[in-house]
Every structure is written in structure tokens, then in C-alpha cells.
Design an enzyme around this catalytic site. Structure first.
Site, PDB file in Angstrom:
ATOM      1  N   GLU A 115      32.081 -95.204 -21.899  1.00  0.00           N
ATOM      2  CA  GLU A 115      30.978 -94.249 -21.780  1.00  0.00           C
ATOM      3  C   GLU A 115      31.342 -93.070 -20.897  1.00  0.00           C
ATOM      4  O   GLU A 115      31.614 -93.247 -19.706  1.00  0.00           O
ATOM      5  CB  GLU A 115      29.737 -94.923 -21.185  1.00  0.00           C
ATOM      6  CG  GLU A 115      28.578 -93.964 -20.989  1.00  0.00           C
ATOM      7  CD  GLU A 115      27.427 -94.565 -20.206  1.00  0.00           C
ATOM      8  OE1 GLU A 115      26.350 -93.945 -20.185  1.00  0.00           O
ATOM      9  OE2 GLU A 115      27.600 -95.644 -19.604  1.00  0.00           O
ATOM     10  N   GLU A 175      17.376 -95.803 -20.971  1.00  0.00           N
ATOM     11  CA  GLU A 175      17.936 -95.848 -19.623  1.00  0.00           C
ATOM     12  C   GLU A 175      17.424 -94.633 -18.844  1.00  0.00           C
ATOM     13  O   GLU A 175      18.126 -93.650 -18.660  1.00  0.00           O
ATOM     14  CB  GLU A 175      19.474 -95.857 -19.670  1.00  0.00           C
ATOM     15  CG  GLU A 175      20.090 -96.130 -18.309  1.00  0.00           C
ATOM     16  CD  GLU A 175      21.617 -96.059 -18.330  1.00  0.00           C
ATOM     17  OE1 GLU A 175      22.255 -97.057 -17.976  1.00  0.00           O
ATOM     18  OE2 GLU A 175      22.163 -95.007 -18.710  1.00  0.00           O
TER      19      GLU A 175
END
EC number: 5.3.1.22
Length: 262
Positions: free
Chosen positions: A141, A240
Site C-alpha cells: 500500500e 478507513e
């Protein structure tokens, strides 16, 4: 077009409750069918499994514990420990975020970039062999270095794509966090179209304050959700973000999405 699937990141959502098991129950009551979490290793994993089984929730994603740098020799041991926990506690997450580590304090990023990339690629190739045997997909990521973590090694989808090309293994893919991508590069429509084929998971939050997708900010998630539907994205999207009030009060955007796709 199939509707998008959302999972609750219980490291961020339902934080009014102290225990991950409590957050899982609230996520299930709110209508989520899956959860994700950054780090579960300090929790009672048997209790997590019990609640997972009782609620029927999937565990969509967890992180490996973060190494200090990309050249951390403990990285592989940390990865193998994570697999041990997943296998023996039946959390059964099929996705694991393999964290890239940080540029050493005081080091010049450009001066160490190639060495760090080489080490990260070697670690990922090793991890890919373990992952393929376990039936788990590893994700890398890009995390923004302008706000969140100035020393994080992997900070753009373009850099991640180069690393994935070098690793060249189907068990390693990209994690697309739209919040980080917007901060570092913008150009979201083209970047999403270009990199979605190598993406295994998506996460969302508004920019710049990392609140609910429908809060004030730079991004139109109505547009982005339509784009992802058109591109036939079928895996989970992790929520998130930091709720502005209570988690439940901030879920109106999701209830509207669900009601419009019933």
C-alpha cells in the site's frame, strides 16, 4: 453493474468501544458483512474467532506488524508469525497488507531508495512463496508522506507498480487507499483505471481530514463509486476513516448507498 461491497475498518470505526470484539458486533449490527483491522496481535484471537463465527463476519484484511525499515531483517519473521496467527486461530483473512517500512531517520530518501527497493522486492518474492501455499493474497500500500508518515518508503501507486512488476507474482498485488493517492498524486480517474487491474483491495476516506466519504472535502465519492462500479470492481472497500461524531451517526452515506442499490 453489481453494487460495491464495504467492510468496516475496526481500528478506526466503532472506536467508542475499547475491544475489537465489541466493535465487530457493532459492525455486524450496522449491516457490515466484513471487517478489517490494522493490527490484531494484542487482542485475544480466540475471542475474535468466536465473535467472527457468531456474527458471520468475514475478516477481509489485516496488516503485518510494521518493521522499522524496508531492510529490516525481521520482516520475514514478522510475516511468518502473522501467517501462524491466521492459520492457527482461524481468523481466515485472505488478504494481508505487507508493510514496506520507513526510510532510516536522517537518511536521504533518494540515496537509499534503490537499496530499499531491492530489499523490499526480495522480501516480497519470499513472501509470495509462502502466501501462495496459504491461499493468502499479499498487498502493498502506498501511504502518503505529506501528512501521514513522512518517512514511509512506499508513497505512490507508480512506485508500487514498478515493485509489483519486479516481483511478478500473482500472490502480491496493490492496495489502493484513495485518501493517500489523492494527497500524493491526484489524477484519480486515470490512476484508478490504470492500476485497478493490479489492485486487490481498496480503502476510502475524505481528503484532507480523513472523515466520512460524504463529509466536506476534495473528493466526490458519488462519482468514484460509479467509476468503480463501471470498472466492475468486486472486492471489498475498506472504510478507513475517522468519524466526525459517533460511527453510527456517520453511516448515513452507506445507508443511502445500500438503499439506492436494493
Amino acid at each position: 453493474m453489481a453494487p460495491l461491497k464495504f467492510c468496516a475498518n475496526i481500528s478506526w470505526l466503532f472506536a467508542e468501544l475499547p475491544e475489537l470484539t465489541q466493535r465487530m458486533r457493532d459492525a455486524a449490527r450496522a449491516g457490515f458483512r466484513a471487517v478489517e483491522a490494522a493490527w490484531i496481535y494484542s487482542s485475544d484471537l480466540k475471542e475474535l474467532k468466536t465473535v467472527k463465527d457468531e456474527t458471520g463476519l468475514e475478516f477481509a484484511l489485516i496488516n503485518t506488524p510494521p518493521g522499522k525499515t524496508a531492510s529490516d531483517l525481521l520482516a520475514i519473521m514478522i510475516l511468518q508469525f502473522s501467517f501462524f496467527l491466521l492459520k492457527n486461530c482461524d481468523i481466515n483473512s485472505k488478504l494481508i497488507h505487507l508493510m514496506a517500512g520507513r526510510v532510516p531517520a536522517g537518511a536521504d530518501r533518494c540515496a537509499v531508495a534503490m537499496e530499499m527497493e531491492d530489499t523490499f522486492v526480495q522480501n516480497l518474492k519470499h513472501a509470495a512463496g509462502v502466501l501462495s501455499k496459504e491461499g493468502i493474497l499479499g498487498l502493498i500500500e502506498p501511504i502518503n508522506t505529506r501528512i501521514t508518515d513522512p518517512r514511509y518508503f512506499l508513497d505512490s501507486p507508480h512506485q508500487a507498480a514498478v515493485i509489483l512488476q519486479r516481483v511478478a507474482h500473482p500472490s502480491i498485488r496493490m492496495q489502493m487507499d484513495i485518501y493517500h493517492w489523492q494527497i500524493m498524486d491526484g489524477n484519480l480517474t486515470q490512476n484508478i483505471r490504470k492500476y485497478l487491474p493490479m489492485t486487490g483491495h481498496i480503502q476510502i476516506a475524505q481528503v484532507p481530514d480523513r472523515h466520512e466519504p460524504d463529509s466536506d472535502g476534495e473528493l466526490s465519492y458519488t462519482y468514484l463509486f460509479k467509476l468503480l462500479e463501471e470498472l466492475d470492481y468486486q472486492d471489498y472497500i475498506g472504510c478507513e476513516y475517522k468519524p466526525q461524531r459517533s460511527t453510527e451517526a456517520g453511516l448515513d452515506w452507506l445507508r443511502r448507498y445500500w438503499s439506492s442499490h436494493n
